[in-house]
Design a protein around this motif. Structure first.
Motif, PDB file in Angstrom:
ATOM      1  N   CYS A 195      94.816-133.449 -37.422  1.00  0.00           N
ATOM      2  CA  CYS A 195      94.064-132.184 -37.453  1.00  0.00           C
ATOM      3  C   CYS A 195      94.570-131.228 -36.379  1.00  0.00           C
ATOM      4  O   CYS A 195      94.742-130.022 -36.624  1.00  0.00           O
ATOM      5  N   LEU A 196      94.798-131.762 -35.177  1.00  0.00           N
ATOM      6  CA  LEU A 196      95.319-130.921 -34.098  1.00  0.00           C
ATOM      7  C   LEU A 196      96.708-130.389 -34.433  1.00  0.00           C
ATOM      8  O   LEU A 196      97.023-129.223 -34.159  1.00  0.00           O
ATOM      9  N   MET A 197      97.564-131.250 -35.032  1.00  0.00           N
ATOM     10  CA  MET A 197      98.918-130.815 -35.378  1.00  0.00           C
ATOM     11  C   MET A 197      98.879-129.734 -36.453  1.00  0.00           C
ATOM     12  O   MET A 197      99.590-128.719 -36.365  1.00  0.00           O
ATOM     13  N   LEU A 198      98.002-129.896 -37.463  1.00  0.00           N
ATOM     14  CA  LEU A 198      97.893-128.890 -38.514  1.00  0.00           C
ATOM     15  C   LEU A 198      97.348-127.580 -37.963  1.00  0.00           C
ATOM     16  O   LEU A 198      97.775-126.486 -38.382  1.00  0.00           O
ATOM     17  N   THR A 199      96.415-127.667 -37.023  1.00  0.00           N
ATOM     18  CA  THR A 199      95.889-126.451 -36.380  1.00  0.00           C
ATOM     19  C   THR A 199      96.992-125.726 -35.629  1.00  0.00           C
ATOM     20  O   THR A 199      97.119-124.489 -35.694  1.00  0.00           O
ATOM     21  N   ALA A 200      97.806-126.495 -34.925  1.00  0.00           N
ATOM     22  CA  ALA A 200      98.921-125.887 -34.193  1.00  0.00           C
ATOM     23  C   ALA A 200      99.919-125.257 -35.151  1.00  0.00           C
ATOM     24  O   ALA A 200     100.426-124.147 -34.904  1.00  0.00           O
ATOM     25  N   PHE A 201     100.225-125.947 -36.280  1.00  0.00           N
ATOM     26  CA  PHE A 201     101.140-125.383 -37.265  1.00  0.00           C
ATOM     27  C   PHE A 201     100.589-124.092 -37.849  1.00  0.00           C
ATOM     28  O   PHE A 201     101.334-123.122 -38.064  1.00  0.00           O
ATOM     29  N   LEU A 245     101.794-124.514 -44.435  1.00  0.00           N
ATOM     30  CA  LEU A 245     101.084-125.779 -44.222  1.00  0.00           C
ATOM     31  C   LEU A 245     101.341-126.743 -45.370  1.00  0.00           C
ATOM     32  O   LEU A 245     101.513-127.952 -45.154  1.00  0.00           O
ATOM     33  N   PHE A 246     101.388-126.194 -46.611  1.00  0.00           N
ATOM     34  CA  PHE A 246     101.673-127.060 -47.752  1.00  0.00           C
ATOM     35  C   PHE A 246     103.079-127.668 -47.615  1.00  0.00           C
ATOM     36  O   PHE A 246     103.270-128.876 -47.830  1.00  0.00           O
ATOM     37  N   SER A 247     104.059-126.853 -47.267  1.00  0.00           N
ATOM     38  CA  SER A 247     105.437-127.347 -47.130  1.00  0.00           C
ATOM     39  C   SER A 247     105.558-128.342 -45.981  1.00  0.00           C
ATOM     40  O   SER A 247     106.230-129.374 -46.109  1.00  0.00           O
ATOM     41  N   PHE A 248     104.903-128.071 -44.848  1.00  0.00           N
ATOM     42  CA  PHE A 248     104.972-128.982 -43.700  1.00  0.00           C
ATOM     43  C   PHE A 248     104.329-130.324 -44.047  1.00  0.00           C
ATOM     44  O   PHE A 248     104.842-131.385 -43.667  1.00  0.00           O
ATOM     45  N   CYS A 249     103.207-130.285 -44.750  1.00  0.00           N
ATOM     46  CA  CYS A 249     102.554-131.543 -45.144  1.00  0.00           C
ATOM     47  C   CYS A 249     103.401-132.295 -46.178  1.00  0.00           C
ATOM     48  O   CYS A 249     103.462-133.527 -46.163  1.00  0.00           O
ATOM     49  N   TRP A 250     104.032-131.539 -47.105  1.00  0.00           N
ATOM     50  CA  TRP A 250     104.888-132.155 -48.118  1.00  0.00           C
ATOM     51  C   TRP A 250     106.032-132.928 -47.448  1.00  0.00           C
ATOM     52  O   TRP A 250     106.403-134.012 -47.907  1.00  0.00           O
ATOM     53  N   HIS A 251     106.556-132.374 -46.376  1.00  0.00           N
ATOM     54  CA  HIS A 251     107.641-133.036 -45.635  1.00  0.00           C
ATOM     55  C   HIS A 251     107.123-133.945 -44.510  1.00  0.00           C
ATOM     56  O   HIS A 251     107.904-134.457 -43.713  1.00  0.00           O
ATOM     57  N   ARG A 252     105.803-134.108 -44.432  1.00  0.00           N
ATOM     58  CA  ARG A 252     105.148-135.023 -43.504  1.00  0.00           C
ATOM     59  C   ARG A 252     105.463-134.724 -42.030  1.00  0.00           C
ATOM     60  O   ARG A 252     105.566-135.625 -41.208  1.00  0.00           O
ATOM     61  N   LEU A 253     105.580-133.442 -41.727  1.00  0.00           N
ATOM     62  CA  LEU A 253     105.804-133.083 -40.323  1.00  0.00           C
ATOM     63  C   LEU A 253     104.587-133.389 -39.467  1.00  0.00           C
ATOM     64  O   LEU A 253     104.712-133.574 -38.247  1.00  0.00           O
TER      65      LEU A 253
END
Length: 612
Positions: free
Chosen positions: A8-14, A54-62
């Motif tokens: 959650c923190l990483m996604l917030t930062a992204f 965010l969708f692309s970053f999650c798709w690539h599991r960043l």
């Protein structure tokens, strides 16, 4: 912190970075403040940009990667994710937000700024960790790393990450002078191994670490110079050793294997596999040091069946367990004596091997001097039996493992091996089976050899016994010898004696002193070295060729041929019958028969001739 909270923190930062970079792209596109008429459109596009990214970053599991271990692969993944998000945002802008019409320059600038910002965000924890470890170890023990190679770079990173071992690398040492002056991870390459005493003093080093698979001569130089400089030496395992699981991960004391290490063997694996794949292969002496390693090497080339033949029940039991784990259903372990011709013929007729490796033989020189009849039977007559069985069963290739002791023999064992070589060569004339011999010197750490004997004597407190101060021997590692035997077996038309490149001979007294030093002891104070005199049949120097042989190169840099005249099979068979008749007679009669057929050179004469 739980994994869900971290994500959650990483996604917030992204999300925050995505919004800021998009606004920054607008600002850069217009060279300052964003025009009023673009603010509303930019806000809508920014929200879409955050969602798409965010969708692309999650798709690539960043959001699932560990930041402090980021590497090149992760940076490539970030570039892919950023590129995909930019492409996606272009489609959204064109087809879903036509009224907004984000300038194309903004999208390109946003791609670059996002790539830079996310890369920095992901790299910051590792950069902080590396900087902290560097500053924390400014006062730690200083170490020089020998080996400016992949293993050296891995060792450098390990030292920087380690918390419990306060070592700081202050320089690399490498045998390649072309590396001098270069830097690896900010640490300079400061010299070659011969400069070690000076470099230890110049850099106030407390320890020397050997990284990677360096040649044995380099390790010996490092050990000797480090001892003079008064600093300890430790070695890191190679990547190959780690993958085999034969060593632990941490630094270890330098071993005798390090001191004798040779350059890696280059094999023509394609030719070997083409020769062995799908074939039935038989190995005699499969429980021995060389025979068992030949079995391991052969399994790499996918034979249809590997028949491992030996008379040692215990050895075959453990070999069966090991090889079955390596290649289930491929290996068949056979108990048989190579002197039992009827049993041998039955085994060959049952399995009909296409390729035969004959490694079974006695090898202990002093013991064979007392039992010449058994040496004749187990070395010479056994070779005849196996060769005959191979030819009779339709084998295409027969490979005999021989020894440098067959050259100008001074021992019963060497004379019997030379007679075996003669028979294999004579059999090759006119035979449909390709008969070849592979000759080499001692292998390191085989059962009953000098290394384990020295270890036992050191463990018992000494003395270490050496038969002569000038005695020397050729050495190679067991896997190297087995690999080259298999490689040599693919070469030639039949009748050749292939000789392996053994490198430089090693003086046994120096070997004993090295082992004393590696054990942390001092010669003359903690343990003594005792000169006992040459044993019966023992050579002072070993040779790889005799006077009547011409050594010629082959297509492999570590394999030569010993070109010599082949004795007629009729003569060799006559000599074998003479030896067979004497094998069960008295020791004197067996020795006399052997001396008549294979004259032995006195040790003193050989020593004088070699010295000259």
């Amino acid at each position: 912190m739980s994994l869900q909270v971290r994500r959650c923190l990483m996604l917030t930062a992204f999300a925050a970075v995505s919004a800021v970079t998009f606004v920054a792209a607008y600002s850069l596109r217009f060279g300052g403040p964003i025009p009023e008429q673009h603010v509303a459109g930019m806000t809508v596009a920014m929200l879409c940009a955050v969602g798409v990214k965010l969708f692309s970053f999650c798709w690539h599991r960043l959001d699932q990667n560990v930041n402090r271990y980021i590497g090149f692969h992760d940076l490539v993944t970030i570039a892919k994710a950023t590129t995909l998000s930019t492409i996606g945002l272009s489609f959204v802008d064109t087809f879903l937000l036509p009224e907004v019409s984000t300038p194309r320059g903004v999208l390109l600038i946003d791609w670059g700024v996002t790539l830079l910002a996310v890369g920095l965000l992901r790299s910051a924890p590792r950069a902080y960790r590396d900087l902290r470890s560097n500053f924390a170890k400014e006062t730690g023990r200083r170490a020089l790393i020998v080996g400016a190679n992949d293993e050296g770079e891995s060792l450098l990173r390990t030292l920087r990450m380690a918390r419990m071992q306060p070592l700081r690398a202050v320089g690399f040492i490498d045998p390649d002078v072309r590396q001098f002056g270069q830097h690896i991870g900010g640490v300079p390459v400061v010299g070659v191994p011969e400069d070690l005493p000076r470099l230890v003093a110049e850099y106030s080093a407390h320890e020397v670490l050997i990284a990677g698979s360096l040649p044995g001569r380099v390790v010996r130089t490092v050990m000797a110079d480090a001892q003079r400089a008064g600093v300890p030496v430790r070695a890191m395992p190679t990547h190959e050793q780690l993958l085999r699981g034969t060593v632990s991960v941490g630094p270890r004391d330098v071993s005798i294997e390090d001191l004798l290490r040779r350059d890696p063997v280059r094999l023509d694996n394609g030719a070997i596999s083409n020769w062995l794949a799908g074939q039935t292969v038989l190995v005699t002496g499969s429980s021995g040091s060389i025979g068992s390693e030949i079995c391991r090497q052969l399994l790499k080339h996918k034979p249809a069946k590997l028949v491992a033949l030996d008379r040692s029940e215990t050895g075959q039991f453990f070999l069966d367990r090991e090889l079955e784990a390596l290649a289930p259903g491929v290996v068949e372990v056979v108990l048989a004596d190579t002197n039992d011709r009827e049993r041998l013929d039955a085994v060959f007729q049952e399995h009909r091997p296409r390729v035969v490796f004959h490694a079974a033989a006695y090898k202990h020189v002093p013991l064979m001097e007392k039992h010449p009849g058994e040496a004749i039977k187990n070395i010479t007559l056994a070779t005849r039996n196996v060769a005959d069985a191979a030819e009779a069963s339709g084998a295409a290739s027969f490979v005999m493992v021989s020894t440098d002791k067959a050259v100008n023999p001074t021992s019963v064992m060497g004379a019997c091996k030379q007679m075996a070589e003669r028979y294999v060569q004579a059999k090759s004339v006119g035979s449909a089976c390709r008969f070849v011999t592979v000759r080499f010197g001692n292998v390191l750490d085989s059962a009953g050899s000098v290394i384990p004997i020295f270890r036992q004597q050191i463990a018992q407190g000494g003395p270490i016994t050496v038969t002569h101060p000038d005695i020397n021997r050729y050495f190679m590692m067991i896997p190297e010898a087995a690999q080259l035997v298999v490689q040599a077996a693919t070469m030639g038309q039949g009748g050749e004696i292939f000789v392996l490149d053994m490198g430089e001979p090693v003086r046994i007294l120096d070997l004993a002193r090295d082992m004393i030093r590696l054990s942390g002891l001092r010669e003359g104070e903690d343990i003594e070295v005792e000169i006992t005199g040459l044993r019966p049949g023992e050579k002072l120097y070993e040779e790889l060729y005799n006077d009547s042989e011409q050594h010629k190169p082959t297509s492999h840099e570590k394999i030569m041929t010993a070109d010599c005249a082949v004795q007629p099979l009729v003569q060799v068979l006559h000599d074998l019958r003479r030896l067979e008749a004497a094998a069960n007679d008295s020791v004197a009669e067996a020795l006399a028969a052997l001396e008549e057929i294979v004259p032995r050179m006195p040790t003193e004469t050989l020593a004088l001739r070699v010295a000259a």
